[in-house]
Design a protein around this motif. Structure first.
Motif, PDB file in Angstrom:
ATOM      1  N   GLY A  10      42.837   1.071  36.312  1.00 34.56           N
ATOM      2  CA  GLY A  10      42.569   0.791  37.734  1.00 34.56           C
ATOM      3  C   GLY A  10      41.660  -0.398  37.960  1.00 34.56           C
ATOM      4  N   PRO A  11      40.656  -0.201  38.832  1.00 34.37           N
ATOM      5  CA  PRO A  11      39.797  -1.332  39.215  1.00 34.37           C
ATOM      6  C   PRO A  11      39.108  -1.977  38.010  1.00 34.37           C
ATOM      7  CG  PRO A  11      39.288   0.625  40.520  1.00 34.37           C
ATOM      8  CD  PRO A  11      40.304   1.042  39.525  1.00 34.37           C
ATOM      9  N   ALA A  12      38.861  -1.228  36.951  1.00 30.66           N
ATOM     10  CA  ALA A  12      38.177  -1.784  35.777  1.00 30.66           C
ATOM     11  C   ALA A  12      39.015  -2.866  35.106  1.00 30.66           C
ATOM     12  CB  ALA A  12      37.860  -0.670  34.784  1.00 30.66           C
ATOM     13  N   LEU A  13      40.314  -2.930  35.453  1.00 22.32           N
ATOM     14  CA  LEU A  13      41.192  -3.935  34.837  1.00 22.32           C
ATOM     15  C   LEU A  13      41.096  -5.285  35.542  1.00 22.32           C
ATOM     16  CD1 LEU A  13      44.417  -1.813  34.419  1.00 22.32           C
ATOM     17  CD2 LEU A  13      43.240  -2.972  32.547  1.00 22.32           C
ATOM     18  N   ALA A  14      40.610  -5.229  36.785  1.00 19.60           N
ATOM     19  CA  ALA A  14      40.606  -6.455  37.589  1.00 19.60           C
ATOM     20  C   ALA A  14      39.555  -7.434  37.061  1.00 19.60           C
ATOM     21  CB  ALA A  14      40.299  -6.101  39.042  1.00 19.60           C
ATOM     22  N   LEU A  15      39.976  -8.646  36.854  1.00 17.12           N
ATOM     23  CA  LEU A  15      39.041  -9.688  36.404  1.00 17.12           C
ATOM     24  C   LEU A  15      38.734 -10.564  37.597  1.00 17.12           C
ATOM     25  CD1 LEU A  15      40.360 -10.954  32.966  1.00 17.12           C
ATOM     26  CD2 LEU A  15      38.187  -9.823  33.458  1.00 17.12           C
ATOM     27  N   GLY A  31      34.904   4.674  31.073  1.00 14.87           N
ATOM     28  CA  GLY A  31      34.177   5.000  32.300  1.00 14.87           C
ATOM     29  C   GLY A  31      34.300   6.442  32.721  1.00 14.87           C
ATOM     30  N   THR A  32      35.019   7.263  31.953  1.00 18.09           N
ATOM     31  CA  THR A  32      35.120   8.675  32.353  1.00 18.09           C
ATOM     32  C   THR A  32      33.798   9.370  32.050  1.00 18.09           C
ATOM     33  OG1 THR A  32      36.576  10.590  32.318  1.00 18.09           O
ATOM     34  CG2 THR A  32      35.937   9.708  30.196  1.00 18.09           C
ATOM     35  N   TYR A  33      33.648  10.564  32.583  1.00 20.82           N
ATOM     36  CA  TYR A  33      32.427  11.325  32.360  1.00 20.82           C
ATOM     37  C   TYR A  33      32.832  12.479  31.455  1.00 20.82           C
ATOM     38  CZ  TYR A  33      28.469  14.277  33.883  1.00 20.82           C
ATOM     39  OH  TYR A  33      27.364  15.071  33.933  1.00 20.82           O
ATOM     40  N   GLY A  34      32.574  12.376  30.147  1.00 22.04           N
ATOM     41  CA  GLY A  34      33.144  13.294  29.155  1.00 22.04           C
ATOM     42  C   GLY A  34      32.903  14.766  29.360  1.00 22.04           C
ATOM     43  N   ARG A  35      33.620  15.341  30.264  1.00 18.11           N
ATOM     44  CA  ARG A  35      33.478  16.767  30.561  1.00 18.11           C
ATOM     45  C   ARG A  35      34.856  17.383  30.720  1.00 18.11           C
ATOM     46  NH1 ARG A  35      29.192  15.514  29.369  1.00 18.11           N
ATOM     47  NH2 ARG A  35      27.169  15.811  30.349  1.00 18.11           N
TER      48      ARG A  35
END
Ligand SMILES: Cc1cc2nc3c(=O)[nH]c(=O)nc-3n(C[C@H](O)[C@H](O)[C@H](O)COP(=O)(O)OP(=O)(O)OC[C@H]3O[C@@H](n4cnc5c(N)ncnc54)[C@H](O)[C@@H]3O)c2cc1C
Length: 564
Positions: A490-495, A528-532
């Motif tokens: 998602g947004p983390a891919l945007a440069l 970026g996930t929250y490991g739960r």
């Protein structure tokens, strides 16, 4: 899974080699399918074996002994055997001259029958009587264990892998330690034609499989290991909470969904002894329990799960995504969900690799805890997983050293409070593990403390919880990753606000979509996930709506293509 009983023992004892081999040959030929025929050339060895069988509560159906033996007469041997295996049928082999001794024994030791040597032809003189005696025994015998048995060396890494696999699959099994039990050793040798090949798994129908891999084990347990079709709407890699949630929601939406799992469903969560923070379970739930509920739910809704199969590659053949499995077979799909989670980071110190599975472990199962009852062990790491494992192991180990490298444990307050109250757990800060020591099994850890001093800690096992790395090597360059290797979505891919290079669509990537359209990443594998567990399951649910949107877009594209 088949479930007949384990094979009860018929023990034959005779000091004369020719007679012993003749009776064993006849008995195995006639009864080998349902009974384990053991033999001994000495009364003393036979009694030792019977005592071990009795200790293990292995059923013994019959003891057949020759009367004339140099160290102990047959009647006496049977008298001692009764004390060990009181329910077994007692049979004497006699020469004509010993008939009186046999008759006397009927009352003295409750002899069930005596045979005159030779018993030729066995079809007339041996088998009819043995048939009756065995039927009589079986009608009252209480057979103790009817499930799978795993025989091996306690410190063998191959045996540990099998125990871990069965534990993850929630399959009950009986562990047989060949180093501690001569009768087990004899049985394993017999199963492998006289050789000691370990570990051996004995199935309830009498089959013995030597050193099975995960796929063989899965197949033997009756789990699905092959995809039923060549094509699916959704293929999910990994059956942890993220993958299982996708399966439940995708199947509920009517999508054809296949989940491919390299080990057994459950993922990292299955190794969590107690999950305290999953909504709706106020007293916590074990990872195993959560997994079995998820598997049942996904299968009821129509998802297909295959176990013991590793995804080894991914490629794109527009408009399809293709995964390759460990045997080079392929499955094609419209959309692919990477839910392969993270793997424990390995302890990179001298000796640790060689001792993995033989004292160095990643994840603590119920079986590990049982095997290590009363022992002193270490847990390496300072986070929640390490703290939970320490508390779990403290329930049966005599002492648990929780070794934290830094000067502070980062585990949650409630876990640290529980550790404070648990006498068996010793929290040791500022301890850096520098080596794992031992020949064939771990005997000690070499530690360096905050002052720079080196010392040894003698432990039977060390459980390593020093972080995780993403399990997504198989995805190759079909996805972009962050600097630690986790999959960007998602947004983390945007440069700088622009879509990723080579992105072919006129829409942005969905929130959980990777750098290739139609490939999604969820749970611990995602950057970026929250490991739960709850986050993984929530992402598994959320991704299905994005899959549906992607499929709708694809259908529209196809329709327009056909119209044009
Ligand atoms: C000891 C321990 C205790 C924990 N306790 C808690 C807790 O109390 N509460 C909490 O919220 N979280 C807890 N966690 C964290 C939680 O378990 C994870 O965040 C969660 O399991 C992530 O789920 P996932 O589905 O993304 O990945 P995973 O659970 O790791 O599942 C991934 C699955 O993918 C499979 N796989 C990997 N590669 C392949 C491949 N190439 N082919 C096929 N299959 C593959 C793996 O075998 C695995 O089964 C704990 C973790 C540990 C280790």
């Amino acid at each position: 899974m088949t479930s007949t009983t384990i094979k009860p023992v018929i023990m034959a004892v005779d000091d004369e080699a020719a007679v012993l081999s003749a009776i064993v040959r006849d008995l195995r030929r006639q009864y080998g399918g349902h009974y384990r025929v053991l033999s001994s050339a000495s009364a003393a060895t036979a009694l030792t074996t019977l005592s071990e069988l009795a200790k293990r509560r292995d059923p013994v159906a019959m003891v057949i002994s020759d009367q004339r033996m140099p160290e102990l007469e047959g009647v006496e041997m049977l008298e001692r055997a009764i004390a060990l295996v009181p329910d077994a049928k007692k049979v004497l082999l006699t020469a004509y001259a010993d008939t009186q001794a046999a008759i006397d024994a009927i009352n003295r030791v409750g002899l069930d029958h005596y045979f005159m040597k030779p018993w030729d032809p066995p079809d007339e003189l041996l088998f009819p009587v043995v048939d009756d005696l065995l039927a009589d025994w079986a009608s009252v015998a209480r057979l103790p264990w009817q499930g799978i048995r795993v025989a091996g060396s306690r410190w063998s890494s191959a045996a540990h892998r099998i125990r871990a696999f069965l534990a993850k699959q929630r399959v009950p099994f009986l562990w047989l330690d060949v180093d501690a039990d001569a009768a087990v050793r004899a049985e394993v040798e017999e199963a492998a034609g006289g050789e000691l090949r370990l570990p051996t798994v004995f199935f309830p129908d009498g089959r013995a499989v030597v050193r099975p891999d995960d796929r063989q084990l899965a197949a033997e347990l009756g789990l699905r290991t092959e995809a039923q079709g060549p094509f699916y709407d959704v293929v999910v890699v990994g059956a942890g909470p993220a993958g299982m949630a996708t399966a439940v929601y995708a199947a509920a939406e009517g999508l054809d969904c296949l989940v491919v799992e390299r080990e057994a469903p459950g993922g990292l969560a299955a190794t969590a002894p107690r999950i305290d923070n999953y909504l709706g379970f106020p007293t916590g739930i074990s990872g195993r329990d959560l997994t079995s509920r998820a598997v049942a739910q996904a299968e009821r809704l129509g998802a297909e799960i295959i176990s013991g199969r590793r995804v080894t590659g991914v490629r794109v053949e527009e408009p399809y995504r293709v995964i390759q499995l460990d045997d080079a077979s392929e499955v094609t799909c419209h959309t692919l969900v990477l839910a392969s989670g993270a793997e424990f980071r390995v302890l990179d110190v001298p000796g640790a690799r060689q001792l993995t599975g033989s004292g160095i472990y990643y994840g603590a199962s119920h079986g590990d805890r049982k095997l290590l009852a009363g022992e002193e062990v270490a847990v390496i790491g300072g986070g929640n997983a390490a703290a939970e494992a320490a508390l779990y192991l403290a329930r049966s180990c005599s002492r648990v050293h929780l070794l934290v490298r830094g000067e502070k444990a980062v585990a949650s307050r409630y876990l640290l409070d529980e550790i404070d109250l648990t006498a068996e757990v010793e929290l040791r800060l500022g301890q850096r593990v520098e080596a794992a020591l031992g020949e064939g099994r771990l005997s000690a850890l070499e530690l360096r403390d905050g002052s720079g001093e080196k010392h040894r800690l003698e432990v039977a096992a060390a459980f390593v919880y020093i972080g995780v790395r993403p399990a997504c090597d198989y995805a190759g360059d079909t996805v972009s990753r962050d600097e630690r290797g986790f999959v960007l979505t998602g947004p983390a891919l945007a440069l700088r606000g622009r879509r990723p290079d080579g992105w072919p669509l006129d829409r942005d990537p969905f929130l959980l979509e990777a750098s290739t359209p139609g490939i999604f990443a969820i749970g611990d594998v995602r950057s970026g996930t929250y490991g739960r567990v709850a986050t993984a399951a929530a992402e598994g649910g959320a991704v299905v709506s994005m899959i549906l949107q992607h499929l709708r877009g694809w259908e529209r594209h196809e329709r327009l293509g056909a119209a044009g």
